[in-house]
Design an enzyme around this catalytic site. Structure first.
Site, PDB file in Angstrom:
ATOM      1  CG  ASP A   1      -0.328   0.095   2.582  1.00  0.00           C
ATOM      2  OD1 ASP A   1       0.811  -0.131   2.519  1.00  0.00           O
ATOM      3  OD2 ASP A   1      -1.180  -0.115   3.544  1.00  0.00           O
ATOM      4  CB  SER A   2       4.664   1.664  -0.207  1.00  0.00           C
ATOM      5  OG  SER A   2       4.678   0.615  -1.094  1.00  0.00           O
TER       6      SER A   2
ATOM      7  CG  ASP B   1       0.401  -4.171   2.291  1.00  0.00           C
ATOM      8  OD1 ASP B   1       0.403  -4.596   2.959  1.00  0.00           O
ATOM      9  OD2 ASP B   1       1.295  -2.940   1.788  1.00  0.00           O
TER      10      ASP B   1
ATOM     11  CE  LYS C   1       3.369  -5.863   3.828  1.00  0.00           C
ATOM     12  NZ  LYS C   1       2.780  -4.600   4.328  1.00  0.00           N
TER      13      LYS C   1
ATOM     14  CD  GLU D   1       0.665  -1.297   7.992  1.00  0.00           C
ATOM     15  OE1 GLU D   1       0.220  -0.556   8.798  1.00  0.00           O
ATOM     16  OE2 GLU D   1       1.130  -0.684   6.987  1.00  0.00           O
TER      17      GLU D   1
ATOM     18  CD  GLU E   1       7.960  -0.163   7.553  1.00  0.00           C
ATOM     19  OE1 GLU E   1       7.020  -0.784   7.271  1.00  0.00           O
ATOM     20  OE2 GLU E   1       8.162   0.976   7.164  1.00  0.00           O
TER      21      GLU E   1
HETATM   22  O1  KIV Z   1       3.456  -1.160   1.729  1.00  0.00           O
HETATM   23  C1  KIV Z   1       4.802  -1.445   1.501  1.00  0.00           C
HETATM   24  O2  KIV Z   1       5.316  -1.184   0.587  1.00  0.00           O
HETATM   25  C2  KIV Z   1       5.303  -2.202   2.801  1.00  0.00           C
HETATM   26  C3  KIV Z   1       6.709  -2.430   2.619  1.00  0.00           C
HETATM   27  C4  KIV Z   1       7.380  -1.168   3.307  1.00  0.00           C
HETATM   28  C5  KIV Z   1       7.107  -3.690   3.328  1.00  0.00           C
HETATM   29  O3  KIV Z   1       4.331  -2.639   3.294  1.00  0.00           O
END
Ligand code: KIV
Length: 268
Positions: free
Chosen positions: A49-50, A88, A117, A119, A186
Site C-alpha cells: 500500500d506504499s 497488502d 499482508k 499490519e 519494519e
Molecule cells: O507497503 C509497503 O510497501 C510495505 C513495505 C514497506 C514492506 O509494507
C-alpha cells in the site's frame, strides 16, 4: 537466488529459511516492474500500500483503497512468473474476520495475489486465524505499522527498550501461533529482529530490521532513488549503475550475499 526455477511457494520460502538462504523481496506496482524483478530472480513481490505514497503521491498509505490494490495487483500479476505474489490489505479493510475474508477474496480472486499482508500485532490474532483457516497465506507486518502513522505521530523505530522488545517478540509468537505464514518486521532494532527470526519457524522478512532476518524487502522506488526523502534503511542501487535491471540485480545479489543491509541501514 534459489536455484529452483519452479514457482516460489510458501514451502520454497520455508526451505530457504531452513537452508539459511536469504530471501530477496521487493515491491512492485505494475507489469513491467514485475518483469524486471522476475529477471533478477526476486523471490517475493509485494504490491504494497506504499503505492499510495510512491505512485499516487499521498502523504501516507491511509487513502489507499481495496480497489487500488486490486488494480495494481492485477497489473503486477501479468508480469509475474515465478515470484510469490503478496498484496497488502489496505487501511481498515480487515477490521473483522468477515471483512478481512472479503478483502482477501478480492485481492486473490480479482487481483491474482497468492497471499495477503496485514499490519498489526496480537490484536490481529483472530483475523489471521480466520484467513489462515480459509486457506489464505498471511504475512503479519509488525514493528512500525505505517497505516497507524496518525496514532504513532510519525515513522519511528519500534521495540526499543526491554519491555517494548519483549512485547514485540511476544506478538510475533502470537501471530505465528494464530497461523501467520510469514512475518515482516519494519524498523526494529537489529538485535530484536535477529531474536525474532531465530525463534520463529516461519520466514521473517525485514525492512529497517538489520541483516539477520531470513529475507529483506525494500520499496522499489527507494531502491531506484526516486524517493524525495528516502528512509535511512534504504539504498539507492541505481546510483552508479546504467539501468534499472542492473540496479535490481545488484540489490538481489547484495541481499543473497548478506551485504545489504549494512550497519548504516540498521538500528540499535
Ligand atoms: O507497503 C509497503 O510497501 C510495505 C513495505 C514497506 C514492506 O509494507
Amino acid at each position: 537466488m534459489s536455484k529452483e526455477r519452479r514457482p516460489v511457494t510458501l514451502s520454497t520460502l520455508r526451505a530457504m529459511k531452513a537452508r539459511g538462504e536469504r530471501i530477496a523481496c521487493l515491491t512492485a506496482y505494475e507489469a513491467s516492474q514485475a518483469r524486471v524483478l522476475e529477471e533478477a530472480g526476486v523471490d517475493l513481490i509485494l504490491v504494497g500500500d506504499s503505492l499510495g505514497m510512491v505512485v499516487q503521491g499521498h502523504e501516507t498509505t491511509v487513502p489507499v483503497t481495496v480497489d487500488d490494490v486490486v488494480y495494481h495487483t492485477r497489473c503486477v500479476a501479468r508480469g509475474r512468473r515465478r515470484a510469490f505474489l503478496l498484496a497488502d490489505m489496505p487501511f481498515l479493510s480487515y477490521t473483522s474476520p468477515e471483512r478481512a475474508l472479503e478483502t482477501a477474496c478480492r485481492l486473490m480472486q480479482e487481483g491474482g495475489a497468492q497471499g495477503v499482508k496485514l499490519e498489526g500485532g496480537a490484536g490481529q490474532r483472530e483475523v489471521v486465524a480466520a484467513l489462515a483457516g480459509a486457506g489464505v497465506p498471511v504475512c503479519a507486518h509488525l514493528g512500525l505499522q505505517p497505516q497507524a502513522v496518525h496514532r504513532l505521530g510519525g515513522y519511528r523505530v519500534q521495540g526499543r527498550g526491554e519491555a517494548a522488545a519483549r512485547a514485540l517478540a511476544e506478538e510475533a509468537r502470537a501471530l505465528e501461533a494464530a497461523g501467520a505464514d510469514l512475518l515482516l518486521l519494519e524498523c526494529v532494532p537489529r538485535a530484536l529482529a535477529a531474536r525474532i527470526a531465530r525463534e520463529a519457524s516461519v520466514p521473517v522478512i525485514g525492512i529497517g530490521a538489520g541483516p539477520d532476518c531470513d529475507g529483506q524487502i525494500l520499496v522499489l522506488h527507494d531502491l531506484l532513488g526516486l524517493t524525495e526523502r528516502p528512509p535511512r534503511f534504504a539504498q539507492d542501487f541505481l546510483a552508479g549503475r546504467g539501468s534499472v535491471r542492473e540496479a535490481v540485480a545488484a540489490y538481489v545479489a547484495a541481499v543473497r550475499e548478506g551485504r545489504f543491509p549494512g550497519p548504516e541501514h540498521s538500528f540499535d
